[in-house]
Write a protein that holds these residues in place. Structure first.
Motif, PDB file in Angstrom:
ATOM      1  N   ILE A  22      -4.149 -27.390  29.526  1.00 36.98           N
ATOM      2  CA  ILE A  22      -3.716 -26.086  29.031  1.00 36.98           C
ATOM      3  C   ILE A  22      -4.921 -25.210  28.694  1.00 36.98           C
ATOM      4  CG2 ILE A  22      -2.434 -24.878  27.215  1.00 36.98           C
ATOM      5  CD1 ILE A  22      -0.542 -27.253  27.089  1.00 36.98           C
ATOM      6  N   GLU A  23      -5.947 -25.813  28.094  1.00 37.31           N
ATOM      7  CA  GLU A  23      -7.156 -25.040  27.769  1.00 37.31           C
ATOM      8  C   GLU A  23      -7.858 -24.569  29.040  1.00 37.31           C
ATOM      9  OE1 GLU A  23      -8.408 -23.817  24.869  1.00 37.31           O
ATOM     10  OE2 GLU A  23      -6.483 -24.457  24.076  1.00 37.31           O
ATOM     11  N   GLU A  24      -7.834 -25.380  30.073  1.00 29.62           N
ATOM     12  CA  GLU A  24      -8.439 -24.974  31.340  1.00 29.62           C
ATOM     13  C   GLU A  24      -7.680 -23.799  31.952  1.00 29.62           C
ATOM     14  OE1 GLU A  24      -8.461 -28.553  33.610  1.00 29.62           O
ATOM     15  OE2 GLU A  24     -10.347 -29.288  32.733  1.00 29.62           O
ATOM     16  N   ILE A  25      -6.358 -23.826  31.848  1.00 33.64           N
ATOM     17  CA  ILE A  25      -5.547 -22.721  32.358  1.00 33.64           C
ATOM     18  C   ILE A  25      -5.848 -21.449  31.565  1.00 33.64           C
ATOM     19  CG2 ILE A  25      -3.181 -21.844  32.597  1.00 33.64           C
ATOM     20  CD1 ILE A  25      -2.341 -24.787  33.117  1.00 33.64           C
ATOM     21  N   ARG A  26      -5.987 -21.599  30.259  1.00 36.09           N
ATOM     22  CA  ARG A  26      -6.307 -20.437  29.421  1.00 36.09           C
ATOM     23  C   ARG A  26      -7.680 -19.859  29.772  1.00 36.09           C
ATOM     24  NH1 ARG A  26      -4.257 -18.280  24.817  1.00 36.09           N
ATOM     25  NH2 ARG A  26      -5.666 -16.769  23.870  1.00 36.09           N
ATOM     26  N   THR A  27      -8.665 -20.723  29.951  1.00 34.77           N
ATOM     27  CA  THR A  27     -10.012 -20.275  30.301  1.00 34.77           C
ATOM     28  C   THR A  27     -10.020 -19.536  31.633  1.00 34.77           C
ATOM     29  OG1 THR A  27     -11.027 -22.091  29.065  1.00 34.77           O
ATOM     30  CG2 THR A  27     -12.363 -21.039  30.770  1.00 34.77           C
ATOM     31  N   LYS A  28      -9.316 -20.080  32.613  1.00 43.10           N
ATOM     32  CA  LYS A  28      -9.260 -19.436  33.933  1.00 43.10           C
ATOM     33  C   LYS A  28      -8.565 -18.081  33.833  1.00 43.10           C
ATOM     34  CE  LYS A  28      -9.589 -19.424  38.519  1.00 43.10           C
ATOM     35  NZ  LYS A  28      -8.802 -18.263  38.907  1.00 43.10           N
ATOM     36  N   ALA A  29      -7.500 -18.003  33.051  1.00 45.06           N
ATOM     37  CA  ALA A  29      -6.799 -16.730  32.874  1.00 45.06           C
ATOM     38  C   ALA A  29      -7.710 -15.694  32.234  1.00 45.06           C
ATOM     39  CB  ALA A  29      -5.544 -16.937  32.032  1.00 45.06           C
ATOM     40  N   ALA A  30      -8.503 -16.112  31.255  1.00 42.76           N
ATOM     41  CA  ALA A  30      -9.437 -15.186  30.602  1.00 42.76           C
ATOM     42  C   ALA A  30     -10.506 -14.713  31.581  1.00 42.76           C
ATOM     43  CB  ALA A  30     -10.081 -15.864  29.396  1.00 42.76           C
ATOM     44  N   GLU A  31     -11.009 -15.633  32.388  1.00 44.61           N
ATOM     45  CA  GLU A  31     -12.024 -15.270  33.385  1.00 44.61           C
ATOM     46  C   GLU A  31     -11.478 -14.259  34.391  1.00 44.61           C
ATOM     47  OE1 GLU A  31     -13.046 -19.031  35.019  1.00 44.61           O
ATOM     48  OE2 GLU A  31     -14.446 -19.561  33.394  1.00 44.61           O
ATOM     49  N   ASP A  32     -10.191 -14.381  34.705  1.00 40.53           N
ATOM     50  CA  ASP A  32      -9.551 -13.483  35.669  1.00 40.53           C
ATOM     51  C   ASP A  32      -8.972 -12.236  35.010  1.00 40.53           C
ATOM     52  OD1 ASP A  32     -10.177 -15.312  37.623  1.00 40.53           O
ATOM     53  OD2 ASP A  32      -8.186 -16.243  37.645  1.00 40.53           O
ATOM     54  N   ALA A  33      -9.210 -12.088  33.693  1.00 35.92           N
ATOM     55  CA  ALA A  33      -8.714 -10.937  32.922  1.00 35.92           C
ATOM     56  C   ALA A  33      -7.193 -10.811  33.001  1.00 35.92           C
ATOM     57  CB  ALA A  33      -9.389  -9.645  33.395  1.00 35.92           C
ATOM     58  N   MET A  34      -6.516 -11.948  32.952  1.00 32.87           N
ATOM     59  CA  MET A  34      -5.054 -11.934  32.949  1.00 32.87           C
ATOM     60  C   MET A  34      -4.557 -11.735  31.511  1.00 32.87           C
ATOM     61  SD  MET A  34      -4.616 -12.233  36.110  1.00 32.87           S
ATOM     62  CE  MET A  34      -2.827 -12.301  36.157  1.00 32.87           C
ATOM     63  N   PRO A  35      -3.519 -10.935  31.324  1.00 31.67           N
ATOM     64  CA  PRO A  35      -3.058 -10.603  29.965  1.00 31.67           C
ATOM     65  C   PRO A  35      -2.147 -11.668  29.360  1.00 31.67           C
ATOM     66  CG  PRO A  35      -1.738  -9.427  31.575  1.00 31.67           C
ATOM     67  CD  PRO A  35      -2.779 -10.183  32.363  1.00 31.67           C
ATOM     68  N   ILE A  84      10.724 -15.414  34.082  1.00 27.70           N
ATOM     69  CA  ILE A  84      10.901 -14.405  35.132  1.00 27.70           C
ATOM     70  C   ILE A  84       9.611 -13.616  35.325  1.00 27.70           C
ATOM     71  CG2 ILE A  84      12.275 -12.432  35.893  1.00 27.70           C
ATOM     72  CD1 ILE A  84      14.388 -13.307  33.759  1.00 27.70           C
ATOM     73  N   GLU A  85       9.196 -13.476  36.581  1.00 23.66           N
ATOM     74  CA  GLU A  85       7.997 -12.705  36.910  1.00 23.66           C
ATOM     75  C   GLU A  85       8.261 -11.864  38.148  1.00 23.66           C
ATOM     76  OE1 GLU A  85       4.765 -10.773  37.130  1.00 23.66           O
ATOM     77  OE2 GLU A  85       4.979 -12.154  35.433  1.00 23.66           O
ATOM     78  N   ILE A  86       7.896 -10.590  38.091  1.00 21.13           N
ATOM     79  CA  ILE A  86       8.138  -9.692  39.216  1.00 21.13           C
ATOM     80  C   ILE A  86       6.956  -9.630  40.188  1.00 21.13           C
ATOM     81  CG2 ILE A  86       7.257  -7.586  38.123  1.00 21.13           C
ATOM     82  CD1 ILE A  86       9.731  -6.143  39.377  1.00 21.13           C
ATOM     83  N   GLY A  87       5.759 -10.009  39.724  1.00 24.46           N
ATOM     84  CA  GLY A  87       4.571  -9.931  40.570  1.00 24.46           C
ATOM     85  C   GLY A  87       4.384 -11.189  41.396  1.00 24.46           C
ATOM     86  N   GLU A  88       4.265 -11.050  42.700  1.00 30.05           N
ATOM     87  CA  GLU A  88       4.177 -12.211  43.586  1.00 30.05           C
ATOM     88  C   GLU A  88       2.925 -13.043  43.326  1.00 30.05           C
ATOM     89  OE1 GLU A  88       4.857 -11.670  47.733  1.00 30.05           O
ATOM     90  OE2 GLU A  88       6.432 -10.170  47.428  1.00 30.05           O
ATOM     91  N   ASN A  89       1.788 -12.397  43.139  1.00 29.96           N
ATOM     92  CA  ASN A  89       0.552 -13.144  42.907  1.00 29.96           C
ATOM     93  C   ASN A  89       0.608 -13.930  41.606  1.00 29.96           C
ATOM     94  OD1 ASN A  89      -0.601 -12.226  45.301  1.00 29.96           O
ATOM     95  ND2 ASN A  89      -1.650 -10.508  44.316  1.00 29.96           N
ATOM     96  N   ASP A  90       1.066 -13.277  40.540  1.00 29.39           N
ATOM     97  CA  ASP A  90       1.196 -13.959  39.250  1.00 29.39           C
ATOM     98  C   ASP A  90       2.184 -15.117  39.355  1.00 29.39           C
ATOM     99  OD1 ASP A  90      -0.565 -12.136  38.255  1.00 29.39           O
ATOM    100  OD2 ASP A  90       0.856 -11.104  36.952  1.00 29.39           O
ATOM    101  N   TYR A  91       3.288 -14.873  40.031  1.00 31.95           N
ATOM    102  CA  TYR A  91       4.305 -15.918  40.214  1.00 31.95           C
ATOM    103  C   TYR A  91       3.696 -17.136  40.913  1.00 31.95           C
ATOM    104  CZ  TYR A  91       8.200 -18.388  42.420  1.00 31.95           C
ATOM    105  OH  TYR A  91       9.064 -19.362  42.874  1.00 31.95           O
ATOM    106  N   GLY A  92       2.934 -16.902  41.984  1.00 32.39           N
ATOM    107  CA  GLY A  92       2.318 -18.004  42.715  1.00 32.39           C
ATOM    108  C   GLY A  92       1.376 -18.805  41.837  1.00 32.39           C
ATOM    109  N   MET A  93       0.572 -18.114  41.026  1.00 34.07           N
ATOM    110  CA  MET A  93      -0.345 -18.812  40.116  1.00 34.07           C
ATOM    111  C   MET A  93       0.429 -19.575  39.047  1.00 34.07           C
ATOM    112  SD  MET A  93      -3.618 -16.239  39.630  1.00 34.07           S
ATOM    113  CE  MET A  93      -2.681 -14.710  39.423  1.00 34.07           C
ATOM    114  N   ALA A  94       1.526 -18.993  38.582  1.00 34.87           N
ATOM    115  CA  ALA A  94       2.336 -19.657  37.559  1.00 34.87           C
ATOM    116  C   ALA A  94       2.925 -20.961  38.081  1.00 34.87           C
ATOM    117  CB  ALA A  94       3.448 -18.730  37.085  1.00 34.87           C
ATOM    118  N   VAL A  95       3.476 -20.915  39.285  1.00 33.82           N
ATOM    119  CA  VAL A  95       4.062 -22.125  39.876  1.00 33.82           C
ATOM    120  C   VAL A  95       3.005 -23.221  39.987  1.00 33.82           C
ATOM    121  CG1 VAL A  95       5.046 -23.078  41.995  1.00 33.82           C
ATOM    122  CG2 VAL A  95       5.892 -20.911  41.103  1.00 33.82           C
ATOM    123  N   GLU A  96       1.804 -22.854  40.411  1.00 29.98           N
ATOM    124  CA  GLU A  96       0.721 -23.834  40.539  1.00 29.98           C
ATOM    125  C   GLU A  96       0.292 -24.361  39.174  1.00 29.98           C
ATOM    126  OE1 GLU A  96      -2.318 -26.301  42.055  1.00 29.98           O
ATOM    127  OE2 GLU A  96      -0.420 -25.517  42.833  1.00 29.98           O
TER     128      GLU A  96
END
Length: 220
Positions: A22-35, A84-96
């Motif tokens: 979970i911490e790795e996912i959080r770090t990657k999200a921060a690096e990618d400037a995901m909200p 629920i997610e409307i953005g395809e890219n975000d959805y793909g990352m979420a599934v992974e």
């Protein structure tokens, strides 16, 4: 900034981390400037989940799946999360990310417009014990009627980013023109939550502002 930075840093220093994945996912999200949800908001989310112990959770706004994974990690094994997610890219990352965290059996990710999904839940008489609102802020007020229909009495609606980086206290004319619609609708949303006979609501100066609303009444 509407929070004292020294106080915020101190509070953040008290918050324990999550497991390695979970911490790795959080770090990657921060690096990618995901909200994704802020640390203090995440801690509040965890605390409410532990108090409520919900069986069914709905999240509106998956982003990269971080908060859904945090919710899965802090609820019982029989709790199921729909997100629920409307953005395809975000959805793909979420599934992974859900796959990496090992919660594929407990988290269902949907690539869809939340407006359409909420109406489908209403038509199908679906019910949820806990709803986490963390998507397009200008849509909160539009989603509220259907959210109310599918949230069980005694259920909790937790809404993120409701103070809009402190802009919510400003006059609409002091807010950037591009943010005025969101500003007006968030104000309307908070007024409705705090004055509705359907909810008991507290608005908290946590993270970017969070509101906790308990659905009143009895199931009809």
């Amino acid at each position: 900034m509407f929070q004292n930075e020294r106080i915020k840093d101190y509070i953040d220093s008290l918050i324990p981390g999550n497991d390695k994945v979970i911490e790795e996912i959080r770090t990657k999200a921060a690096e990618d400037a995901m909200p994704i949800i802020r640390r203090d908001g995440e801690q509040l989310l965890k605390s409410v989940l532990k108090m409520k112990n919900p069986g069914r959770i709905l999240e509106i706004g998956t982003c990269v799946g971080y908060s859904a994974i945090v919710m899965a990690a802090n609820t019982e094994a029989d709790c199921h999360i729909s997100t629920i997610e409307i953005g395809e890219n975000d959805y793909g990352m979420a599934v992974e990310n859900v796959r990496l965290a090992g919660y594929e059996d407990r988290i269902s990710c949907y690539l869809a417009d939340a407006t359409d999904m909420l109406k489908e839940y209403v038509r199908n008489n679906e019910r949820f014990d806990f709803i986490f609102m963390d998507a397009a802020k200008a849509q909160y007020i539009n989603w509220l009627p259907d959210v109310t229909k599918i949230l069980v009495p005694g259920g909790v609606l937790l809404s993120d980013n409701v103070l809009h980086d402190g802009d919510i206290v400003q006059s609409r004319f002091a807010v950037d023109r591009r943010d005025r619609t969101t500003h007006a609708r968030l104000r309307e949303y908070l007024y409705e939550l705090t004055h509705s006979d359907e909810y008991m609501t507290s608005v908290l100066n946590v993270a970017d502002g969070m509101s906790i609303s308990v659905r009143l009444g009895k199931e009809k």
